[in-house]
Design a protein around this motif. Structure first.
Motif, PDB file in Angstrom:
ATOM      1  N   HIS A  17     113.807 -54.340   8.078  1.00 31.04           N
ATOM      2  CA  HIS A  17     112.815 -55.346   7.700  1.00 31.04           C
ATOM      3  C   HIS A  17     111.444 -54.839   8.116  1.00 31.04           C
ATOM      4  CE1 HIS A  17     111.250 -59.355   6.752  1.00 31.04           C
ATOM      5  NE2 HIS A  17     110.481 -59.211   7.837  1.00 31.04           N
ATOM      6  N   TRP A  18     110.468 -54.947   7.181  1.00 30.58           N
ATOM      7  CA  TRP A  18     109.089 -54.563   7.453  1.00 30.58           C
ATOM      8  C   TRP A  18     108.311 -55.779   7.964  1.00 30.58           C
ATOM      9  CZ3 TRP A  18     106.863 -49.654   6.358  1.00 30.58           C
ATOM     10  CH2 TRP A  18     107.723 -48.736   5.717  1.00 30.58           C
ATOM     11  N   PHE A  19     107.546 -55.568   8.998  1.00 31.50           N
ATOM     12  CA  PHE A  19     106.700 -56.664   9.490  1.00 31.50           C
ATOM     13  C   PHE A  19     105.581 -56.890   8.483  1.00 31.50           C
ATOM     14  CE2 PHE A  19     103.060 -58.399  11.784  1.00 31.50           C
ATOM     15  CZ  PHE A  19     103.647 -59.464  12.456  1.00 31.50           C
ATOM     16  N   GLU A  20     105.425 -58.125   8.087  1.00 29.53           N
ATOM     17  CA  GLU A  20     104.416 -58.465   7.087  1.00 29.53           C
ATOM     18  C   GLU A  20     103.128 -58.907   7.789  1.00 29.53           C
ATOM     19  OE1 GLU A  20     106.056 -61.424   4.587  1.00 29.53           O
ATOM     20  OE2 GLU A  20     107.692 -60.137   3.826  1.00 29.53           O
ATOM     21  N   THR A  21     102.016 -58.338   7.360  1.00 23.84           N
ATOM     22  CA  THR A  21     100.727 -58.694   7.940  1.00 23.84           C
ATOM     23  C   THR A  21      99.731 -58.981   6.834  1.00 23.84           C
ATOM     24  OG1 THR A  21      98.911 -57.903   9.323  1.00 23.84           O
ATOM     25  CG2 THR A  21     100.106 -56.250   8.059  1.00 23.84           C
ATOM     26  N   ASN A  22      98.792 -59.863   7.132  1.00 24.66           N
ATOM     27  CA  ASN A  22      97.759 -60.208   6.154  1.00 24.66           C
ATOM     28  C   ASN A  22      96.569 -59.246   6.205  1.00 24.66           C
ATOM     29  OD1 ASN A  22      99.208 -62.482   5.276  1.00 24.66           O
ATOM     30  ND2 ASN A  22      98.362 -63.741   6.954  1.00 24.66           N
ATOM     31  N   ASP A  58     109.532 -55.722  17.221  1.00 25.00           N
ATOM     32  CA  ASP A  58     110.664 -56.531  17.674  1.00 25.00           C
ATOM     33  C   ASP A  58     110.869 -57.743  16.768  1.00 25.00           C
ATOM     34  OD1 ASP A  58     112.671 -57.088  19.877  1.00 25.00           O
ATOM     35  OD2 ASP A  58     111.474 -58.940  19.936  1.00 25.00           O
ATOM     36  N   ASN A  59     109.773 -58.332  16.278  1.00 26.53           N
ATOM     37  CA  ASN A  59     109.878 -59.462  15.354  1.00 26.53           C
ATOM     38  C   ASN A  59     110.576 -59.043  14.065  1.00 26.53           C
ATOM     39  OD1 ASN A  59     108.489 -61.039  12.905  1.00 26.53           O
ATOM     40  ND2 ASN A  59     108.516 -62.406  14.696  1.00 26.53           N
ATOM     41  N   ALA A  60     110.192 -57.853  13.556  1.00 23.98           N
ATOM     42  CA  ALA A  60     110.842 -57.354  12.339  1.00 23.98           C
ATOM     43  C   ALA A  60     112.310 -57.062  12.588  1.00 23.98           C
ATOM     44  CB  ALA A  60     110.118 -56.092  11.867  1.00 23.98           C
ATOM     45  N   LEU A  61     112.648 -56.537  13.774  1.00 23.33           N
ATOM     46  CA  LEU A  61     114.044 -56.251  14.095  1.00 23.33           C
ATOM     47  C   LEU A  61     114.866 -57.535  14.172  1.00 23.33           C
ATOM     48  CD1 LEU A  61     116.317 -54.327  14.991  1.00 23.33           C
ATOM     49  CD2 LEU A  61     115.449 -54.538  17.344  1.00 23.33           C
ATOM     50  N   GLN A  62     114.320 -58.571  14.789  1.00 24.89           N
ATOM     51  CA  GLN A  62     115.048 -59.829  14.903  1.00 24.89           C
ATOM     52  C   GLN A  62     115.270 -60.463  13.525  1.00 24.89           C
ATOM     53  OE1 GLN A  62     116.482 -60.715  17.703  1.00 24.89           O
ATOM     54  NE2 GLN A  62     115.503 -58.890  18.659  1.00 24.89           N
TER      55      GLN A  62
END
Length: 639
Positions: free
Chosen positions: A391-396, A377-381
């Motif tokens: 948009h791809w969710f970026e993670t460490n 949902d964060n990537a969609l927003q």
């Protein structure tokens, strides 16, 4: 004793009684006839000899009389002849040492014939010349009676053998429909509803066959009704009525189930605002038709890229769960999805690459449903805010190893059998006794214990499933795991092993050589049953023929008929974990009950999976399941 043997024995007993009766009648009649014949012969001989002796007796010719008596005496069965001259009282006796040949002594000792004597007076006119006494020898009677009875026994024996053969052939032919009824009854008892039996000509069997055909048809109809009920409840509770895709409830259950399994993949959340434009221009009917066409095209195009679950979770929001893939394959899936959306937008008169956004979150490490939903949902927003298509969710968080590193580690572990084991008890509902133990494996790399959830995705991606299954099954034998408890051990088989004929042959040889094969259980994923039913049926036949057991894992996850249960006849099914997360308010109990009734109607045990709390277990109590498993009773080390 079977009915065939009972009737066969009855016929043989009756036949023996008839033969014995006939033999007895034949014996007594022959004995009586021979006695009368010997008596008649003796009378005739006595009368004839008396007449022939008159001239010799009148002339006093003793030598002539003796010669005549010797001729008669030696030519017949006579024991003794006694001649008494009445003139001077002189008496002459002739003894005949006649033996009975060809007759056993025990038969003679039965004393079947009485001694017959005839005494007569020889006269010449009114003058009495001599008294003649003849005693018959019973040898003739014994000889003829023995010959008659032996011939009768031979004939009766031949008739008895002929009767046995014809009775067996006749009964087999007559009772063939009954044998078919017995086999049909066994099939019905095993919940196998085949074609109706042919109606025989025998009136009594005809009514039985018609009754069985009717009963089988009714039971088959009941099962089909339960199967149809499952389908209707799925459509009602788990399918979006407009798009025909799974709804939000199904997607949430699959997310829970997916994250609890050793899988890789990604979750995509998409919002299609352009559908609102279609609604405003053409009305809700055209909008709904566009949603239906879009859903069909997405399933058609995306299923060719990788396995996924597409769901409509809101009016203009869709979710895409890719259950097993790497980043590159997920990217390809994304590009196919964008291309399909643009094609349908052009057909609807909308501008491509506008009016929609997609957010992608990949599964990395241990994640909960809340985590991956929040990331997607964060990537969609962010895609919506930045006016981006995706948009791809970026993670460490980084992957533990590269693909090639995983290949090296897994290949070495499989070759050397370096896996560590845990098992999780499956407990019976009524007694909390252990029904079986499900086996899990771990891998130690650089002094760090890696759970199956991290390396199993790479086992599938690198096509190492068959080798891993062989390694784990062989380890059961090499490490004597079956000797550490008394309960059966369940092993999960990978998709690759399902269709691998070489693995089928290897497993057949392994089970044949194992002394504890009856304590081995194999879990087969339901998806494999739908994707390759012929291979699964062949594998299940191998398992069953060797005395082992198998069950269906993730039961109820797939959308399809439950008729495969009749063909495979598993010992148990493990209800998909997604059902453990459905709430009573969401009317999922009806679907659970229907699925359980289908399995229990075929005499298949139902095991609930994913149980974490007593509250979940209590909710399944009214559904009459057999056993349960989950972190309410977590896995423990085998050692």
């Amino acid at each position: 004793m079977t009915l065939f043997r009972q009737i066969y024995t009855l016929l043989l007993v009756l036949f023996l009684l008839v033969v014995a009766s006939l033999g007895y009648v034949q014996f007594t009649e022959t004995q009586s006839f021979l006695s009368k014949q010997m008596e008649s012969d003796l009378n005739n001989t006595s009368h004839s000899l008396g007449i022939m002796l008159v001239p010799d007796l009148e002339a006093g010719d003793i030598v002539g009389a003796e010669t005549l008596i010797n001729v008669i005496f030696e030519g017949g069965y006579y024991q003794q002849v006694k001649l008494t001259w009445l003139v001077d009282g002189k008496q002459q006796v002739w003894q005949n040492p006649v033996t009975i040949e060809g007759v056993p002594q025990w038969f003679i000792d039965l004393d079947l014939f009485k001694t017959i004597k005839r005494e007569s007076t020889i006269t010449s006119g009114w003058i009495q010349l001599a008294r003649l006494e003849i005693t018959a020898h019973p040898g003739f009677g014994y000889h003829e009676l023995w010959r008659t009875m032996t011939n009768a026994i031979i004939v009766f024996s031949i008739l008895f053998l002929i009767a046995i053969i014809f009775a067996r052939i006749g009964l087999t032919w007559i009772l063939r429909p009954l044998h078919g009824i017995a086999e049909h009854a066994k099939d019905v008892a095993n919940r196998k509803f085949g074609p109706d039996m042919k109606v025989p000509r025998t009136v009594e069997l005809k009514s039985v066959v018609l009754a069985f055909n009717s009963m089988s048809s009714q039971l088959k109809q009941i099962f089909n009704s339960l199967d149809e009920e499952v389908g209707e409840l799925r459509k009602k509770n788990l399918v979006d009525q407009v798009s025909g895709l799974p709804n939000r409830q199904y997607m949430m259950g699959r997310l829970n189930s997916w994250l609890s399994e050793p899988k890789s993949g990604a979750l995509m959340m998409a919002k299609f605002d352009w559908l609102e434009e279609v609604h405003s221009k053409y009305g809700y009917q055209v909008r709904d038709e566009t949603i239906k066409l879009l859903s069909d095209k997405m399933k058609q195009h995306l299923d060719g890229v990788t396995v996924s679950v597409i769901a409509r979770i809101a009016a203009y929001e869709f979710a895409f769960l890719i259950t097993s893939s790497e980043h590159e394959q997920t990217s390809k899936y994304l590009q196919t999805l964008i291309r399909t959306i643009n094609q349908e937008m052009s057909k609807a008169g909308c501008k491509p690459n506008e009016g929609f956004a997609i957010g992608i979150a990949e599964r990395i490490g241990q994640m909960s449903v809340t985590d991956i939903l929040a990331q997607a949902d964060n990537a969609l927003q962010k895609a919506l805010q930045g006016n981006q298509i995706y948009h791809w969710f970026e993670t460490n968080e980084k992957q533990l190893f590269t693909r090639e590193q995983w290949r090296d580690h897994l290949s070495k572990a499989i070759t050397e059998g370096k896996f560590k084991f845990k098992w999780q008890p499956i407990l019976l509902n009524d007694s909390n006794a252990i029904l079986q133990r499900e086996l899990y494996c771990q891998l130690e790399i650089h002094d760090k214990m890696i759970p199956a959830g991290q390396f199993m995705p790479y086992v599938e991606l690198l096509s190492l499933g068959t080798l891993l299954d062989k390694c784990l099954i062989q380890s059961l034998h090499d490490k004597h795991l079956l000797d550490k408890n008394f309960e059966p051990i369940a092993v999960n088989l990978t998709f690759q092993s399902m269709g691998d004929n070489e693995f089928h042959q290897w497993l057949n040889q392994f089970l044949r050589s194992s002394a504890l094969s009856e304590r081995l259980c194999f879990d087969i994923p339901e998806a494999a049953v739908y994707s390759n039913p012929e291979a699964c049926q062949a594998l299940c036949a191998i398992i069953r023929d060797n005395g082992s057991h198998f069950g269906i894992d993730h039961f109820g996850r797939q959308f399809g008929s439950m008729s495969y249960l009749q063909n495979l006849r598993p010992s148990y099914v493990k209800l998909d974990q997604s059902f453990a997360y459905y709430d009573e308010s969401e009317h999922s109990s009806e679907l659970c009950r229907a699925l359980i009734n289908v399995a229990k109607g075929l005499d298949v045990e139902v095991i609930v999976t994913g149980v974490e709390e007593e509250e979940q277990l209590t909710r399944f109590t009214p559904l009459k399941t057999n056993a349960y498993m989950g972190y309410i009773s977590p896995p423990v080390d085998v050692e």
